[in-house]
Design a protein around this motif. Structure first.
Motif, short mmCIF file in Angstrom:
data_model
loop_
_atom_site.label_atom_id
_atom_site.label_comp_id
_atom_site.label_asym_id
_atom_site.label_seq_id
_atom_site.Cartn_x
_atom_site.Cartn_y
_atom_site.Cartn_z
N ALA A 1 0.86 -1.19 0.00
CA ALA A 1 0.00 0.00 0.00
C ALA A 1 0.89 1.23 0.00
O ALA A 1 2.09 1.16 0.26
N ASP A 2 0.28 2.37 -0.28
CA ASP A 2 1.01 3.62 -0.31
C ASP A 2 1.42 4.00 1.11
O ASP A 2 0.56 4.21 1.97
N PRO A 3 2.72 4.09 1.42
CA PRO A 3 3.13 4.43 2.79
C PRO A 3 2.70 5.82 3.20
O PRO A 3 2.46 6.07 4.38
N ALA A 4 2.61 6.75 2.25
CA ALA A 4 2.17 8.10 2.60
C ALA A 4 0.75 8.10 3.11
O ALA A 4 0.41 8.82 4.06
N ARG A 5 -0.12 7.28 2.51
CA ARG A 5 -1.51 7.24 2.96
C ARG A 5 -1.61 6.59 4.33
O ARG A 5 -2.39 7.04 5.19
N LEU A 6 -0.84 5.54 4.57
CA LEU A 6 -0.86 4.91 5.89
C LEU A 6 -0.31 5.85 6.95
O LEU A 6 -0.85 5.95 8.06
N ALA A 7 0.76 6.57 6.61
CA ALA A 7 1.33 7.51 7.58
C ALA A 7 0.33 8.63 7.89
O ALA A 7 0.18 9.03 9.06
N GLY A 8 -0.36 9.12 6.87
CA GLY A 8 -1.36 10.15 7.12
C GLY A 8 -2.49 9.66 7.99
O GLY A 8 -2.95 10.37 8.90
N ALA A 9 -2.95 8.43 7.76
CA ALA A 9 -4.01 7.87 8.59
C ALA A 9 -3.53 7.66 10.02
O ALA A 9 -4.27 7.88 10.99
N LEU B 1 -6.78 11.73 -4.76
CA LEU B 1 -8.23 11.68 -4.53
C LEU B 1 -8.82 10.38 -5.04
O LEU B 1 -9.72 9.80 -4.42
N ILE B 2 -8.30 9.91 -6.17
CA ILE B 2 -8.77 8.63 -6.70
C ILE B 2 -8.37 7.50 -5.75
O ILE B 2 -9.16 6.60 -5.45
N ASP B 3 -7.12 7.55 -5.23
CA ASP B 3 -6.68 6.53 -4.29
C ASP B 3 -7.50 6.56 -3.00
O ASP B 3 -7.65 5.54 -2.32
N ALA B 4 -8.01 7.74 -2.64
CA ALA B 4 -8.82 7.86 -1.43
C ALA B 4 -10.24 7.36 -1.63
O ALA B 4 -11.04 7.40 -0.69
N GLY B 5 -10.59 6.89 -2.84
CA GLY B 5 -11.92 6.36 -3.09
C GLY B 5 -12.94 7.41 -3.43
O GLY B 5 -14.14 7.18 -3.27
N LEU B 6 -12.49 8.59 -3.93
CA LEU B 6 -13.41 9.67 -4.25
C LEU B 6 -13.63 9.81 -5.75
O LEU B 6 -14.17 10.82 -6.20
N ALA C 1 1.29 4.50 -8.85
CA ALA C 1 0.55 4.01 -7.69
C ALA C 1 1.51 3.74 -6.54
O ALA C 1 2.65 3.35 -6.74
N GLY C 2 1.04 3.97 -5.33
CA GLY C 2 1.90 3.81 -4.18
C GLY C 2 2.16 2.38 -3.79
O GLY C 2 3.13 2.09 -3.10
N GLY C 3 1.30 1.45 -4.18
CA GLY C 3 1.48 0.06 -3.77
C GLY C 3 0.45 -0.83 -4.43
O GLY C 3 -0.34 -0.40 -5.30
N TRP C 4 0.46 -2.10 -4.01
CA TRP C 4 -0.46 -3.06 -4.61
C TRP C 4 -1.91 -2.70 -4.33
O TRP C 4 -2.79 -2.92 -5.16
N ARG C 5 -2.19 -2.17 -3.15
CA ARG C 5 -3.57 -1.81 -2.84
C ARG C 5 -4.07 -0.74 -3.80
O ARG C 5 -5.21 -0.82 -4.29
N GLU C 6 -3.23 0.26 -4.09
CA GLU C 6 -3.64 1.29 -5.04
C GLU C 6 -3.75 0.73 -6.46
O GLU C 6 -4.65 1.13 -7.21
N LEU C 7 -2.86 -0.20 -6.81
CA LEU C 7 -2.98 -0.83 -8.12
C LEU C 7 -4.28 -1.63 -8.24
O LEU C 7 -4.95 -1.60 -9.27
N LEU C 8 -4.64 -2.35 -7.17
CA LEU C 8 -5.90 -3.10 -7.19
C LEU C 8 -7.09 -2.15 -7.26
O LEU C 8 -8.08 -2.43 -7.94
N ALA C 9 -7.00 -1.02 -6.54
CA ALA C 9 -8.08 -0.04 -6.61
C ALA C 9 -8.20 0.53 -8.02
O ALA C 9 -9.32 0.69 -8.54
N ASP C 10 -7.06 0.83 -8.65
CA ASP C 10 -7.08 1.32 -10.03
C ASP C 10 -7.64 0.26 -10.97
O ASP C 10 -8.42 0.57 -11.88
N ALA D 1 -11.86 -1.51 -14.32
CA ALA D 1 -12.77 -2.59 -14.69
C ALA D 1 -14.22 -2.12 -14.63
O ALA D 1 -15.04 -2.47 -15.49
N ARG D 2 -14.54 -1.31 -13.61
CA ARG D 2 -15.90 -0.79 -13.49
C ARG D 2 -16.22 0.15 -14.65
O ARG D 2 -17.31 0.09 -15.24
N GLU D 3 -15.27 1.04 -14.98
CA GLU D 3 -15.49 1.96 -16.09
C GLU D 3 -15.60 1.21 -17.40
O GLU D 3 -16.42 1.56 -18.27
#
Length: 530
Positions: free
Chosen positions: A258-266, A410-415, A448-457, A462-464
């Motif tokens: 996962a993106d370490p910056a997002r985990l650190a922010g959380a 913002l996309i990585d944040a699910g928005l 992407a920051g990590g596998w979680r962001e790649l899976l989210a992308d 896939a949805r689009e």
């Protein structure tokens, strides 16, 4: 001097304690992660004074920051001992000892003991295999009353472990129990309790990011506990956690989960940054009276006489450490006198406003950001204070690059569902009053920051794609239905075209047309000429 004489001269400068490893080096990084290193750690070595012992693999640059008048360096590998002896051959106050740490028992006490590399790599394969608790008690036993211990401890549940797969085993892990060592305290609170039980008063605790051996940010627990510094801490940890290249690393970086910056922010937002830090550095003072009690449930603060000696935080910047200290008048200041900004980051404010569906607030934030001096600074590195001032904590780039980075985060944040797909960066640029560039709508350039962001992308794409395929299918069905209806109507017209009624109607229409032409001709002949 011959090679043999030079080798004998080097051996004569090394104090062999017994249990030394003849063909082992911790400093070259070939058998493990290498020595502890970084200019940020050097800022903490100002607490060292008097007779000093450095135990474990430390980079020579850290040893250079220590007073050389009475310095003893203990390593377990003979090649490391010989290289250090050659490096400090012109400093008579530096002694290099080689062997297992158990050989230190009974030696004259030291005023300062430094073990920033931790306790797991002290023991020699030729000597006793000490647990964490045994090695800790051994270092405390050689510390005189009133002396100081500067100890590094890795966090088995740190962000560097949570964000990467299980690290591969190295040659230096022959007896490392890690988290299964029941003598190792878990978490800062238990470490403080272990220090107190050994007669040590904790004078400071720093959380090390993004690596316990090569940190680029050392943040004091009292600094991390300040709720007004949320934006500053997110900017510091978000830019560097897990991203800084390590010159000692000889293997490619492990893929991130996962993106370490997002985990650190959380972690900062939820007050868990100290607990999730990759490592800690603790400063303890050996109490003259072991019976002196220390409150184990309250995080220790720096004593007044230590407040000016050690910084509250050290941040890596341009290859050097930038110190942060407590301001006697309140708040925090950098060593150059600049105030540490309080408040939240622009990214946090934009995300919060987006979650509230408050588009006017989002537009106001984006416009102020892009029309000011911080337009090219990433939104996650701009702190907005309660007074309304804006402080950039990173180097500025092109404004559109900063907008694209914000769109990607913002996309990585699910928005992403709040904005048109694939046009978020262009939409943000338009809302900010800036003309979108030719590639403004493309956020694929942000890695992407990590596998979680790649899976989210992947899931988002896939949805689009499914929506696009569904729309294409509807268009194809609609065209097919209309084409079939047109063919049916043409068949009807063709059938009606060949019936007797249709032929009579055509004859009648032809006669009517002929009669109309005849009547027009007669009228033109009978009309008098002018």
């Amino acid at each position: 001097m011959s090679e043999c004489q030079r080798a004998n001269h080097q051996l004569s400068e090394v104090d062999l304690l017994g249990g030394e490893m003849l063909a082992w080096s911790d400093l070259d990084g070939a058998h493990g992660p290498g020595p502890v290193r970084g200019p940020e750690l050097a800022a903490l070595l100002s607490v060292a004074s008097g007779r000093t012992l450095v135990a474990g693999p430390h980079h020579p640059h850290l040893l250079d920051a220590l007073p050389p008048t009475d310095l003893t360096v203990l390593v377990r590998g003979l090649p490391d001992a010989e290289s250090l002896a050659a490096r400090y051959a012109d400093r008579p106050g530096v002694r290099v000892r080689c062997g297992g740490p158990e050989k230190l028992a009974g030696t004259r006490p030291y005023d300062t003991v430094v073990a920033l590399a931790g306790l797991d790599r002290l023991a020699s394969v030729e000597g006793a295999q000490l647990s964490w608790g045994e090695a800790f008690d051994l270092l405390v036993s050689v510390l005189r009353p009133g002396g100081r211990l500067l100890l590094g401890v890795e966090n088995p549940l740190g962000a560097h472990r949570l964000l990467t797969p299980s690290p591969p085993s190295t040659d230096s892990d022959w007896a490392a129990l890690g988290e299964y060592d029941d003598t190792r305290p878990a978490g800062p609170a238990r470490l403080w309790a272990r220090f107190a039980a050994s007669g040590l008063r904790v004078g400071g605790t720093w959380a090390a990011f993004p690596s316990p051996l090569a940190p680029t940010a050392l943040l004091g627990t009292d600094l991390l506990a300040d709720p007004d510094l949320t934006g500053f801490l997110q900017a510091v940890l978000g830019g560097g956690a897990g991203r800084t290249g390590d010159p000692m690393s000889t293997s490619p970086a492990a893929p991130l989960l996962a993106d370490p910056a997002r985990l650190a922010g959380a972690a900062v937002r939820n007050g868990m940054a100290a607990e999730l830090a990759p490592g800690w550095v603790l400063l303890g003072e050996h109490l003259p009276d072991p019976a002196t009690s220390v409150d184990q449930h309250i995080a220790p603060q720096l004593r007044p006489d230590q407040a000016g000696a050690v910084p509250a935080a050290v941040l890596g910047q341009d290859g050097r450490g930038r110190e942060v200290r407590r301001n006697p008048a309140g708040g925090w200041r950098f060593a150059d006198g600049a105030a540490v900004p309080s408040g939240r980051t622009v990214e946090d404010l934009v995300v919060a406003a987006s979650m509230r569906r408050d588009l006017p607030a989002v537009r106001a934030l984006l416009t102020t950001w892009q029309s000011g001096a911080q337009a090219g600074t990433p939104a996650d590195a701009v702190v907005v204070t309660p007074a309304g001032t804006w402080h950039g904590l990173a180097e500025a780039t092109e404004p559109m690059l900063a907008l694209r980075r914000l769109a990607s985060r913002l996309i990585d944040a699910g928005l992403a569902d709040l904005w048109p797909a694939g046009e978020l960066a262009a939409m943000l640029a338009t809302m900010a009053g800036r003309e979108p560039g030719p590639s403004a709508g493309n956020t694929a350039g942000a890695a992407a920051g990590g596998w979680r962001e790649l899976l989210a992308d992947r899931d988002r794409l896939a949805r689009e794609l499914a929506e696009a395929r569904a729309l294409q299918g509807w268009y194809e069905r609609t065209l097919t239905e209309r084409d079939d209806e047109l063919k049916r109507l043409r068949r009807i017209v063709s059938l009606l075209h060949g019936t007797p009624t249709a032929r009579a109607g055509r004859l009648l229409l032809a006669g009517a047309r002929t009669a109309r032409r005849t009547a027009r001709s007669a009228v033109r002949r009978l009309r008098p000429t002018e």
